[in-house]
Write an enzyme that holds these catalytic residues in place. Structure first.
Site, short mmCIF file in Angstrom:
data_model
loop_
_atom_site.label_atom_id
_atom_site.label_comp_id
_atom_site.label_asym_id
_atom_site.label_seq_id
_atom_site.Cartn_x
_atom_site.Cartn_y
_atom_site.Cartn_z
N SER A 4 -14.41 -6.89 6.28
CA SER A 4 -13.68 -8.11 6.60
C SER A 4 -12.26 -7.96 6.10
O SER A 4 -11.96 -7.17 5.21
CB SER A 4 -14.31 -9.29 5.89
N LYS A 5 -11.39 -8.77 6.70
CA LYS A 5 -9.97 -8.58 6.37
C LYS A 5 -9.64 -9.01 4.95
O LYS A 5 -8.57 -8.72 4.44
CB LYS A 5 -9.07 -9.26 7.39
N ARG A 6 -10.53 -9.70 4.28
CA ARG A 6 -10.24 -10.06 2.89
C ARG A 6 -10.31 -8.84 1.97
O ARG A 6 -9.67 -8.80 0.94
CB ARG A 6 -11.21 -11.14 2.40
N LYS A 7 -11.09 -7.84 2.37
CA LYS A 7 -11.26 -6.67 1.49
C LYS A 7 -10.57 -5.41 2.00
O LYS A 7 -10.24 -4.52 1.25
CB LYS A 7 -12.75 -6.36 1.32
N ASN A 8 -10.40 -5.31 3.30
CA ASN A 8 -9.84 -4.11 3.92
C ASN A 8 -9.03 -4.57 5.13
O ASN A 8 -9.50 -5.47 5.83
CB ASN A 8 -10.99 -3.24 4.50
#
Ligand code: GLU
Length: 483
Positions: A257-261
């Protein structure tokens, strides 16, 4: 598994509802490699049945990223082909025809339940801790009565009549057989009341009409597959073989997900990852060369690929590994080729032209150019934490401001100065932020500096993917700041 003798035809079917996703490239690569290995065809189909969320800009960006990677398709909306059109919004009549046939054969039925009734049913089911699903109220309405109600103007959807009792078995080359009891499968809506198909109907009809032999897609579709198999049977069609690829994961095991990568392919292109390194990296996710070699080319992969060597356990999208691989590929380039790529990637003509009018006011000597303009060309920047925090505010408040910017900017379809500006000003109004505070925090997050050319113009040139990544990193830095 016995291979059918049919010519292999595979496809990817992205929905143009967001920025191009690394998952699309991953699924695209496996489909591409399989098609090339078997001398088959690789089809690109645009699934834009969700009219509210689909955007031509996203479609264009998805095509551009896949082309950058070199995953060229044999048939698609831009190149045409014998099964055209390849964009579902242009195939409405086809789906309506098959929905009509299903109704006629009683394999589907018209449902007149209002959205209010369905919402209420759903919340009651949830409060009883049941799995939400249609209760079948309209299942018993006869065709004659349904037709009468429709001709009197009552809105209706078409639902698939799931045969009950029953069971559908899914065999998938890379995982154990899965059995689905029909009592747990919802009577899926196939056609909405406005005549638009749902994903399920359009997907099955197109895969059949486009003579797709293998549906190779992400694991998240597994629960839809029994509905699809039932639909194939209802239409009297032989289903393709289904192969569900593992979901890519963050290091902590959660779905990528864009929160982590960063998940946008634009980000990887803009940061200067080489397409060949990116493909090598995606190829390593869940699959390994028979000799376990980590560095391999697309041709190597085509020569040695087999589904049997894909592990269904979610592979980790490890950015450090990708950087390591990319470094390897860079070192393999000749100086001349490396220079060409740097020119093309870091100093493209278009960017050079856009930067000059923005920095000219700030120059007294030409040698100051890089000082003033560095952030247009850098990937990562390292802003000073204190500069990110507006006066009389703390790190948490600064992170909140950036979090709000991140959320609203993310959904911007057109990354243009006026749109960016409008969005940010509206955000200030809605949330009661001082424009000065928000613009300064954002300026430092995106440029690393307190004094820069106009912010929104600069953000347009830096580009959405890099801007979003910088905002994300600034938030992370603020969140881990000592209290
Ligand atoms: N449109 C679906 C997606 O966005 C396609 C799923 C499939 O391949 O069947 O992923």
């Amino acid at each position: 598994m016995v291979e059918s003798r049919k010519k292999v035809r595979v496809r990817i079917a992205p929905s143009p509802t967001g920025d191009p996703h690394v998952g699309t490239a991953y699924v695209g690569l496996i489909n591409y490699v399989f098609a090339r290995q078997r001398g088959g065809k690789f089809v690109l189909r645009i699934e834009d049945t969700d009219q509210l969320r689909s955007r031509p800009e996203y479609e264009e960006a998805i095509l551009k990223s896949l082309r950058w990677l070199g995953l060229n398709w044999d048939e698609g909306p831009d190149v045409g082909g014998p099964y055209k059109p390849y964009r579902q919004s242009e195939r409405k009549e086809i789906y309506q025809k098959y929905a009509g046939a299903l109704l006629k054969d009683d394999r589907a039925y018209s449902c007149f339940c209002t959205p209010e009734r369905l919402n209420q049913m759903r919340s009651e089911q949830i409060s009883r801790k049941e799995t939400p699903g249609y209760d079948g109220l309209c299942r018993g309405i006869g065709q004659k009565e349904a037709e009468k109600r429709i001709s009197s103007g009552e809105p209706a959807v078409v639902r698939l009549r799931i045969p009950r009792p029953g069971e559908t078995v899914l065999s998938d080359r890379i995982r154990d057989e899965i059995r689905f009891d029909h009592s747990n499968i919802d009577d899926q809506v196939l056609l909405k009341s406005d005549g638009m198909p749902t994903y399920h109907l359009a997907n099955v009809v197109d895969d059949h009409l486009m003579e797709i032999t293998h549906v190779i897609r992400a694991e998240e579709w597994i629960n839809s597959t029994p509905k699809h198999l039932i639909l194939y049977r209802a239409l009297g069609w032989e289903p393709p073989e289904f192969i569900h690829l593992p979901l890519l994961r963050n290091r902590d095991g959660s779905k990528i997900s864009k929160r982590k990568n960063p998940v946008s392919l634009d980000y990887y292109r803009e940061m200067g990852f080489l397409p060949e390194a990116m493909l090598n990296f995606l190829g390593m996710l869940g699959w390994a060369m028979p000799d376990e070699r980590e560095v391999f080319s697309l041709e190597d992969m085509i020569a040695h690929f087999s589904f049997e060597r894909i592990s269904p356990a979610g592979p980790v999208f490890d950015l450090e590994k990708l950087k390591w691989l990319n470094g390897n590929y860079i070192r393999e380039l000749s100086d001349q080729e490396l220079l060409r790529r740097i020119r093309e990637q870091v100093f493209p003509e278009e960017r050079m032209n856009s930067v000059v009018p923005l920095v000219r006011e700030r120059l007294e000597m030409l040698s100051q150019y890089l000082d003033v303009a560095d952030f247009f060309f850098l990937g990562d920047i390292r802003p000073d934490l204190q500069d990110l925090i507006p006066k009389k505010k703390d790190a948490r408040e600064a992170a909140d401001i950036l979090g709000q910017c991140q959320e609203t900017l993310e959904s911007l379809v057109s990354w243009k100065t006026d749109k960016i500006e409008e969005t940010l000003r509206k955000l200030c109004e809605e949330k009661g932020y001082k424009t000065r505070d928000l613009f300064m925090t954002l300026r430092v997050a995106v440029t690393g500096k307190r004094a820069t050319p106009p912010l929104c113009e600069s953000m347009e040139v830096v580009g959405k993917a890099i801007t979003m990544a910088r905002i994300g990193r600034a938030i992370a830095a603020l969140e881990s700041a000592p209290k």
